[in-house]
Design a protein around this motif. Structure first.
Motif, PDB file in Angstrom:
ATOM      1  N   ILE A  51       7.420 -38.973 -26.444  1.00  0.00           N
ATOM      2  CA  ILE A  51       7.546 -38.842 -27.902  1.00  0.00           C
ATOM      3  C   ILE A  51       7.577 -40.244 -28.506  1.00  0.00           C
ATOM      4  CG2 ILE A  51       8.939 -37.987 -29.818  1.00  0.00           C
ATOM      5  CD1 ILE A  51      10.027 -35.815 -28.083  1.00  0.00           C
TER       6      ILE A  51
ATOM      7  N   GLN B 277       8.655 -43.152 -30.730  1.00  0.00           N
ATOM      8  CA  GLN B 277       9.832 -43.528 -31.520  1.00  0.00           C
ATOM      9  C   GLN B 277       9.422 -44.370 -32.719  1.00  0.00           C
ATOM     10  OE1 GLN B 277      12.913 -42.251 -30.670  1.00  0.00           O
ATOM     11  NE2 GLN B 277      11.508 -41.123 -29.324  1.00  0.00           N
TER      12      GLN B 277
ATOM     13  N   GLY C  49       7.286 -39.803 -34.016  1.00  0.00           N
ATOM     14  CA  GLY C  49       7.657 -38.383 -33.934  1.00  0.00           C
ATOM     15  C   GLY C  49       6.595 -37.534 -33.249  1.00  0.00           C
TER      16      GLY C  49
END
Ligand code: HEM
Length: 467
Positions: A332, A334, A347
């Motif tokens: 994911i 950041q 995100g």
């Protein structure tokens, strides 16, 4: 996604190396399969990408929040350092004896002349091996209930209800519900009641609570006992971090469950693919058998010599190239990250795609052909070949899995005459998070073991745990 291989092939044909897909309630996932882009993702710092959050969203309710899989940044590195020692190469040799003994038992169990599912058998075998290595010699009272609870959990998590919940509910909510729901509630004067029997999905909770109770019970029993052996739990009980702190009960539980979950289904599935490719190509089987039979079964260093065989090594790599168990690796973002010509927002999920990268014709000529020779005498590039993921999150059981696969395959092919049950080719099917042979690789043993193997001997003998 019932046919993941053809879905990914289609997306790649239509959109190229980088494309976005959306699954259920998850944020959009950007798939990447160019080696330069894979490198960018694997070398990104923990300020740029995380993996713990994605892992937790997928399976956090099973392995808990202090698992090495759930953590990121410094706490991830601390957990990794504490979990790693039982998987260092010099320690792996101590497991060879129990791996051989367990494989011998399995071979003796297999019927002659009647088809059976190699995938199911590999499941059972890798389950027994990892449980013995994690917990040490155990009584049947531990193994059998543990086995049925795990089987129930797997059955439930593969059920349509679970998949529907997974697709509909935001993953954090599902994880929170599965992690925090109690199995029993107090109904005042009626006393405590098991609510898992009336809740939708309660069977998952019941199995999970049962597994947790068994693992915590074992930790308590072993803390109180002076017994220390070669098993992983013994090592963890005495391990200290750089801060001088040992593992709490919750940390022990979460790491043991993680290793157990990560450490048998994956290897069982990779082994099933290996048997499928092996038996599909008599030429490959012949070469492998000749190489393996060159090492005498009673050689003191049998395990060590088997693990060094070049064709066996190339064969396993080719199996994991063409039919990788994990089709994607998940991160994911950041912060926004530039990958190739795209600026991807914070995100987003970014998923290096193992399946597509392993089938790139510019890297792997004739990618659809199964040809172990392509790996002989070459060093693999970690951004072109990554069945175990990459960067600081690369699978910490990779060497363990490779040794286990080599020993099991070598022992089976040197001791049995096996063939595939005639039938159509195995489809690549999604089983949970993995790509597995859709029909389970049905095989027939034609011959009884040709000679008695050295069983638990050779290298450093280990106890046949669980007996
Ligand atoms: C053929 C067998 C196996 C395959 C294909 C496999 C594959 C993977 C993959 C793809 C990852 C994610 C890596 C990433 O995010 O970059 C992973 C992580 C992990 N695997 Fe394996 N694995 C296998 C066997 C094992 C075994 C035998 C163990 C332990 C006994 C194990 C323990 C772990 C752990 C603890 C992690 C998390 C590492 C971290 O987040 O730092 N795996 N594995």
């Amino acid at each position: 996604m019932f046919n993941p291989g053809s879905f990914l092939d289609r997306c790649h044909r239509q959109f190229g190396d980088t494309f976005t897909a959306r699954f259920g309630s998850y944020p959009p996932s950007v798939f990447v399969s160019h080696p330069e882009d894979i490198k960018r993702v694997f070398l990104a710092s923990s300020d740029e990408v995380s993996a713990g959050e994605a892992n937790t969203n997928l399976m956090g309710f099973l392995f808990g929040q202090s698992s090495v899989l759930s953590l990121d940044g410094k706490s991830h590195l601390r957990a990794r350092r504490m979990v790693m020692p039982p998987f260092h190469s010099e320690r792996l040799r101590t497991y060879y004896g129990s791996m051989r003994a367990r494989t011998d038992e399995a071979i003796r169990r297999w019927p002659v002349g009647r088809p059976f599912s190699m995938h199911e058998e590999m499941h059972r075998l890798t389950f027994d091996i990892i449980l013995g290595i994690l917990f040490g010699p155990q009584e049947r009272e531990f193994y059998e209930p543990f086995r049925s609870l795990v089987a129930e959990l797997v059955k439930q998590t593969e059920s349509p209800l679970f998949h529907a919940l997974f697709a509909m509910l935001p993953s954090e909510q599902l994880t929170a519900w599965l992690t925090r729901s109690p199995a029993r509630v107090s109904l005042g004067p009626l006393g405590e009641r098991d609510i898992t029997r009336i809740l939708p999905g309660g069977a998952i909770l019941r199995a999970k609570h049962g597994i947790d109770a068994m693992v915590y019970g074992e930790i308590t029993r072993r803390r109180a006992s002076p017994y220390r052996g070669d098993d992983v739990l013994s090592t963890f009980l005495d391990a200290k971090g750089e801060d001088g702190r040992g593992m709490s009960d919750a940390e022990l539980h979460d790491q043991l469950i993680t290793l157990f979950i990560a450490g048998h289904d994956t290897t069982a599935t990779a082994l099933s693919w290996a048997f499928y490719h092996l038996l599909k190509q008599p030429g490959v089987l012949g070469k492998l058998r000749a190489e393996v039979n060159h090492v005498p079964a009673d050689d003191e260093a049998w395990g060590h010599r088997i693990c060094e065989l070049p064709y066996l090594d190339a064969f396993i790599k080719e199996t994991m190239r063409l039919t990788p168990v994990a089709p994607i690796i998940i991160r994911i973002l950041q912060q926004p990250l530039t990958i190739g010509k795209y600026e991807i927002p914070a995100g987003s999920y970014v998923t290096p795609c193992v399946y597509l990268t392993h089938r790139r014709p510019d890297v792997w000529p004739e990618p659809e052909r199964f040809r172990p020779e392509r790996f002989l005498g070459t060093k693999t590039n970690p951004y072109e070949f990554f069945p175990f993921g990459g960067g600081v999150r690369r699978c910490l059981g990779a060497s363990f899995a490779l040794h286990e696969m080599k020993l099991l395959l070598a022992q089976v092919i040197s001791r049995t005459e096996l063939r595939l049950e005639p039938g159509p080719d195995e489809p690549i099917a999604r089983k949970g998070l993995f790509l597995a042979p859709g029909r389970g690789v049905s095989v027939i043993v034609d011959g009884r073991p040709k000679r008695r193997s050295a069983g638990g001997s050779g290298d450093q003998p280990g106890a046949a745990a669980g007996t």
